[in-house]
Write an enzyme that holds these catalytic residues in place. Structure first.
Site, PDB file in Angstrom:
ATOM      1  N   HIS A  38      -6.348 -39.956  17.640  1.00 35.50           N
ATOM      2  CA  HIS A  38      -7.794 -39.749  17.477  1.00 35.50           C
ATOM      3  C   HIS A  38      -8.012 -39.039  16.134  1.00 35.50           C
ATOM      4  O   HIS A  38      -7.214 -38.164  15.767  1.00 35.50           O
ATOM      5  CB  HIS A  38      -8.357 -38.819  18.563  1.00 35.50           C
ATOM      6  CG  HIS A  38      -8.785 -39.484  19.829  1.00 35.50           C
ATOM      7  ND1 HIS A  38      -8.628 -38.885  21.056  1.00 35.50           N
ATOM      8  CD2 HIS A  38      -9.408 -40.670  20.068  1.00 35.50           C
ATOM      9  CE1 HIS A  38      -9.126 -39.685  22.001  1.00 35.50           C
ATOM     10  NE2 HIS A  38      -9.592 -40.775  21.423  1.00 35.50           N
ATOM     11  N   CYS A  87     -10.889 -31.393  21.400  1.00 30.48           N
ATOM     12  CA  CYS A  87     -10.975 -32.453  22.412  1.00 30.48           C
ATOM     13  C   CYS A  87     -11.816 -32.018  23.609  1.00 30.48           C
ATOM     14  O   CYS A  87     -12.397 -32.851  24.291  1.00 30.48           O
ATOM     15  CB  CYS A  87      -9.588 -32.834  22.907  1.00 30.48           C
ATOM     16  SG  CYS A  87      -8.500 -33.448  21.638  1.00 30.48           S
TER      17      CYS A  87
HETATM   18  N1  ARG Z   1      -5.467 -37.816  27.563  1.00 30.84           N
HETATM   19  C1  ARG Z   1      -6.608 -38.029  26.735  1.00 30.84           C
HETATM   20  C2  ARG Z   1      -6.542 -39.417  26.138  1.00 30.84           C
HETATM   21  O1  ARG Z   1      -5.476 -39.833  25.763  1.00 30.84           O
HETATM   22  C3  ARG Z   1      -6.690 -37.004  25.654  1.00 30.84           C
HETATM   23  C4  ARG Z   1      -7.924 -37.104  24.831  1.00 30.84           C
HETATM   24  C5  ARG Z   1      -7.964 -36.077  23.740  1.00 30.84           C
HETATM   25  N2  ARG Z   1      -9.232 -36.000  23.159  1.00 30.84           N
HETATM   26  C6  ARG Z   1      -9.486 -35.963  21.854  1.00 30.84           C
HETATM   27  N3  ARG Z   1     -10.709 -35.791  21.458  1.00 30.84           N
HETATM   28  N4  ARG Z   1      -8.534 -36.143  20.966  1.00 30.84           N
HETATM   29  O2  ARG Z   1      -7.533 -40.115  26.040  1.00 30.84           O
END
Ligand code: ARG
Length: 271
Positions: free
Chosen positions: A170, A264
């Protein structure tokens, strides 16, 4: 930047009531590693308290059983200027979260634009208030077509950046906005062309190294002066302090097991 230039923020978060690592959709997730659910909740509550102590407003979404990643509220939407561009999750395990976010925003009176293209909200969109533009990641979760859709919905230019390292899947794991005009990022998480774009647009950016990024040192929230950052990211905190920001460390070791940290867990609401 001095602490006096801190600006009050409005955040949306979701208590990790049902948090666990039940599936693996990023390289950080290991379903065989146990998660301490109570500890996750305590750590999250400390984060909320830290944000409130800085004078910010924290609203919360109702956590839903069966949606263990809902704590990562950043992924549910991206708002700018009172308009909310909704999310459409890449993986079916998280798909149902989008409707919970939509319901919350509509209920709170926001103008909500439903997406047609796959995108994971502030996970892959960051807003730089000075130039009034959005930076957007693609390569793992969000589709480039969603960048164009967001530009249309939000009436802001959107700069597309290609993420190339699966550990930084991300945008918010590889880049952060520190104040109206300054960003920090880990260049190696991006394609060579995207690195060149960032160098050109942000010549005075704070550069993170691999260790900083792996410690989730870029997954922070800033109010222009205070930067709330994962405790592990000590070197990154020092770099930010050298540039005049005030690091506030919070321990989110349990939520790291899901592949996320401070940012996150937080969606910023920009009215
Ligand atoms: N387990 C989640 C996923 O893989 C984690 C998300 C993390 N969020 C972020 N904004 N980077 O989607």
């Amino acid at each position: 930047m001095t602490a006096s230039s801190a600006r009050q923020r409005h955040y949306l978060m979701c208590r990790p009531t049902h948090f666990t690592v039940a599936y693996a959709i990023n390289p950080w997730m290991d379903t065989t590693e146990p998660v301490d659910a109570d500890r996750a909740i305590d750590q999250w509550q400390h984060l909320v308290d830290a944000l409130k102590n800085l004078g910010h407003t924290v609203d919360t979404l109702e956590p839903e059983p069966g949606l263990p990643d809902m704590v990562y509220a950043a992924n549910g939407a991206f708002s700018v200027g009172g308009v909310v561009f909704g999310a459409k999750f890449r993986y079916p395990q998280r798909a149902a979260e989008a409707a919970d976010h939509e319901k919350w925003y509509r209920g709170a009176g926001w103008r909500f634009v439903a997406p047609t293209e796959t995108n994971e909200g502030e996970g892959d969109f960051a807003y730089v208030p000075g130039p009034g533009l959005a930076l957007a990641g693609y390569g793992f979760r969000t589709e480039p077509r969603a960048h164009a859709e967001a530009a249309e919905a939000l009436a802001r230019p959107v700069i597309s950046l290609k993420l190339t390292d699966p550990r930084f899947y991300h945008l918010d794991t590889a880049l952060t906005v520190l104040d109206d005009t300054t960003i920090a990022y880990y260049p190696e998480a991006f394609s060579p062309s995207s690195r060149a774009i960032l160098r050109h647009l942000f010549p005075d950016a704070v550069l993170a190294d691999e260790a900083d990024a792996l410690a989730f040192g870029l997954n922070l929230v800033s109010d222009n002066a205070n930067v709330v950052i994962n405790t592990e990211a000590t070197a990154m905190a020092d770099k930010l302090a050298d540039r005049g920001y005030r690091p506030v460390a919070v321990d989110l070791s349990e939520l790291k097991k899901g592949g996320g940290s401070v940012k996150c867990c937080i969606a910023e609401l920009r009215s």
